[in-house]
Design a protein around this motif. Structure first.
Motif, mmCIF file in Angstrom:
data_model
loop_
_atom_site.group_PDB
_atom_site.id
_atom_site.type_symbol
_atom_site.label_atom_id
_atom_site.label_comp_id
_atom_site.label_asym_id
_atom_site.label_seq_id
_atom_site.Cartn_x
_atom_site.Cartn_y
_atom_site.Cartn_z
ATOM 1 N N GLN A 1 23.277 -22.052 9.037
ATOM 2 C CA GLN A 1 22.779 -23.206 9.700
ATOM 3 C C GLN A 1 24.244 -23.812 10.350
ATOM 4 N N PRO A 2 24.560 -23.830 11.643
ATOM 5 C CA PRO A 2 25.754 -24.673 11.864
ATOM 6 C C PRO A 2 25.546 -26.069 11.768
ATOM 7 N N GLY A 3 26.814 -26.875 11.662
ATOM 8 C CA GLY A 3 26.619 -28.433 11.358
ATOM 9 C C GLY A 3 26.123 -29.065 12.905
ATOM 10 N N SER A 4 26.240 -30.252 12.794
ATOM 11 C CA SER A 4 26.042 -31.056 14.008
ATOM 12 C C SER A 4 27.105 -32.125 14.027
ATOM 13 N N TYR A 5 27.720 -32.285 15.120
ATOM 14 C CA TYR A 5 28.908 -33.139 15.345
ATOM 15 C C TYR A 5 28.771 -33.983 16.693
ATOM 16 N N VAL A 6 29.164 -35.170 16.911
ATOM 17 C CA VAL A 6 28.806 -36.125 18.199
ATOM 18 C C VAL A 6 30.299 -36.878 18.535
ATOM 19 N N VAL A 7 30.375 -36.945 19.828
ATOM 20 C CA VAL A 7 31.665 -37.708 20.225
ATOM 21 C C VAL A 7 30.768 -38.989 20.522
ATOM 22 N N ALA A 8 31.090 -40.224 19.784
ATOM 23 C CA ALA A 8 30.104 -41.453 19.795
ATOM 24 C C ALA A 8 31.076 -42.506 20.158
ATOM 25 N N LEU B 1 31.763 -37.971 14.920
ATOM 26 C CA LEU B 1 31.195 -38.274 13.551
ATOM 27 C C LEU B 1 30.112 -37.126 13.329
ATOM 28 N N GLN B 2 29.850 -36.603 11.980
ATOM 29 C CA GLN B 2 29.300 -35.502 11.663
ATOM 30 C C GLN B 2 27.818 -36.145 11.137
ATOM 31 N N VAL B 3 26.786 -35.605 12.042
ATOM 32 C CA VAL B 3 25.416 -35.892 11.933
ATOM 33 C C VAL B 3 24.840 -35.344 10.824
ATOM 34 N N ARG B 4 25.245 -33.625 10.874
ATOM 35 C CA ARG B 4 24.511 -32.856 9.775
ATOM 36 C C ARG B 4 25.804 -31.836 9.636
ATOM 37 N N ALA B 5 25.888 -31.446 8.205
ATOM 38 C CA ALA B 5 26.878 -30.538 7.691
ATOM 39 C C ALA B 5 26.356 -29.223 7.746
ATOM 40 N N PRO B 6 27.261 -28.089 7.847
ATOM 41 C CA PRO B 6 26.876 -26.771 8.010
ATOM 42 C C PRO B 6 26.107 -26.541 6.502
ATOM 43 N N SER B 7 25.167 -25.497 6.798
ATOM 44 C CA SER B 7 24.427 -25.284 5.417
ATOM 45 C C SER B 7 23.899 -23.940 5.411
ATOM 46 N N ARG B 8 23.505 -23.364 4.598
ATOM 47 C CA ARG B 8 23.019 -21.910 4.086
ATOM 48 C C ARG B 8 21.324 -22.085 3.931
ATOM 49 N N GLN B 9 20.515 -21.488 4.803
ATOM 50 C CA GLN B 9 19.061 -21.303 4.274
ATOM 51 C C GLN B 9 18.838 -20.083 4.004
ATOM 52 N N HIS B 10 18.167 -19.895 2.789
ATOM 53 C CA HIS B 10 17.703 -18.473 2.155
ATOM 54 C C HIS B 10 16.312 -18.408 2.272
ATOM 55 N N TYR B 11 15.861 -17.150 2.307
ATOM 56 C CA TYR B 11 14.217 -16.520 2.332
ATOM 57 C C TYR B 11 14.530 -15.680 1.234
ATOM 58 N N LEU B 12 13.269 -15.765 0.315
ATOM 59 C CA LEU B 12 13.038 -14.738 -0.521
ATOM 60 C C LEU B 12 11.911 -13.690 0.024
ATOM 61 N N VAL B 13 12.169 -12.441 0.180
ATOM 62 C CA VAL B 13 11.270 -11.426 0.941
ATOM 63 C C VAL B 13 10.598 -10.499 -0.014
ATOM 64 N N LEU B 14 9.476 -10.345 0.158
ATOM 65 C CA LEU B 14 8.685 -9.224 -0.714
ATOM 66 C C LEU B 14 8.184 -8.339 0.327
ATOM 67 N N ARG B 15 8.789 -7.080 0.503
ATOM 68 C CA ARG B 15 8.566 -6.060 1.634
ATOM 69 C C ARG B 15 7.042 -5.933 1.525
ATOM 70 N N GLU B 16 6.276 -5.622 0.452
ATOM 71 C CA GLU B 16 5.120 -5.020 0.450
ATOM 72 C C GLU B 16 4.438 -5.961 -0.659
ATOM 73 N N ALA B 17 3.320 -6.453 -0.361
ATOM 74 C CA ALA B 17 2.265 -7.145 -1.348
ATOM 75 C C ALA B 17 0.621 -7.030 -0.883
ATOM 76 N N ASP B 18 -0.052 -6.535 -1.939
ATOM 77 C CA ASP B 18 -1.432 -6.357 -1.460
ATOM 78 C C ASP B 18 -1.996 -7.821 -1.411
ATOM 79 N N GLY B 19 -3.351 -7.848 -1.061
ATOM 80 C CA GLY B 19 -3.876 -9.247 -0.751
ATOM 81 C C GLY B 19 -3.987 -9.898 -2.060
ATOM 82 N N ILE B 20 -4.361 -9.012 -2.957
ATOM 83 C CA ILE B 20 -4.755 -9.849 -4.419
ATOM 84 C C ILE B 20 -3.183 -10.572 -4.993
ATOM 85 N N THR B 21 -2.235 -9.560 -4.709
ATOM 86 C CA THR B 21 -0.792 -10.403 -5.351
ATOM 87 C C THR B 21 -0.654 -11.666 -4.367
#
Length: 241
Positions: A101-108, A174-194
């Motif tokens: 995720q890119p950061g966010s910077y402004v000229v203010a 000014l830095q409004v938001r710093a760069p970050s990393r977002q993760h997602y955990l992925v289960l390729r196949e799951a039945d309805g019960i699981t």
């Protein structure tokens, strides 16, 4: 002869007692046999048995892709992995998708506490056909005007230098938001019960919730053969996007 009559009488009495089920615990042979009807009678809660229709059965057995996220940063990712290990719900492989995720910077402007001074600044920028907006998200630096938003600090400083050449002073990056990393955990196949059991987990580390995989996740998943050759995510491997 008398002994034979007595024996037959005793045998008939024993058979009668057994046929009534009075001797089931002694003989270990149930008088009613092990028929399906007898097994149903011995169930503790037969009223809980529900016969599922074809549509419900198909929904429970259908395989679907699930993802958990976004998890903002490496620490939440590690916590979610630990929670999934503790649940013991899935023995298959989990993958990760990581999005930068890119950061966010402004000229203010500098702080414009004086209303009259702020009005003069706004008039100057309007005359130069420069769009402005109020600075938000940084209470300590407000009130101020934003002249541009940028994904990198370098881009913001380049704009600052360009405005300085035009004679515009009293500006800063000014830095409004710093760069970050977002993760997602992925289960390729799951039945309805699981899937249902995963969605019912109450661990705070899983609070972002399990959802059907997004288009971005599907496009980022490695081929099945490649995924099978990699180590499980719970052991620390990751597939990045």
């Amino acid at each position: 002869m008398r002994a034979l009559v007595v024996l037959l009488l005793v045998l008939n009495l024993v058979f009668f007692a057994w046929s009534r089920g009075w001797l089931d615990r002694i003989t270990g042979i149930p008088a009613q046999g092990s028929s399906e009807a007898h097994r149903l009678q011995r169930q503790e809660h037969p009223e809980r048995i529900e016969i599922l229709d074809a549509a419900t059965t198909a929904a429970l057995t259908q395989q679907t892709c699930l993802e958990l996220g976004p998890l903002d940063g490496d620490a939440p990712l590690a916590a979610a992995q630990a929670a999934l290990r503790a649940s013991n719900l899935v023995t298959g492989e989990w993958l990760t998708r990581t999005a930068e995720q890119p950061g966010s910077y402004v000229v203010a402007t500098i702080r414009l506490d004086n209303a009259e001074f702020r009005a003069r600044k706004e008039a100057t920028y309007k005359q130069l056909k420069l769009d402005t907006e109020p600075l938000t998200g940084l209470p300590a630096e407000q009130p101020a005007l934003v002249l541009g938003r940028f994904a990198t600090e370098a881009q913001a400083h380049a704009e600052l230098a360009s405005l300085d050449k035009r004679g515009l002073k009293g500006l800063r990056v000014l830095q409004v938001r710093a760069p970050s990393r977002q993760h997602y955990l992925v289960l390729r196949e799951a039945d309805g019960i699981t899937a249902g059991k995963l969605r019912s987990l109450k661990d705070p580390a899983l609070s972002s919730g399990f959802k059907t995989c997004s288009t971005a996740t599907h496009s980022a998943l490695p081929p099945v053969a490649a995924a099978a050759a990699s180590a499980p995510l719970i052991a620390g491997s990751a597939a990045s996007h």
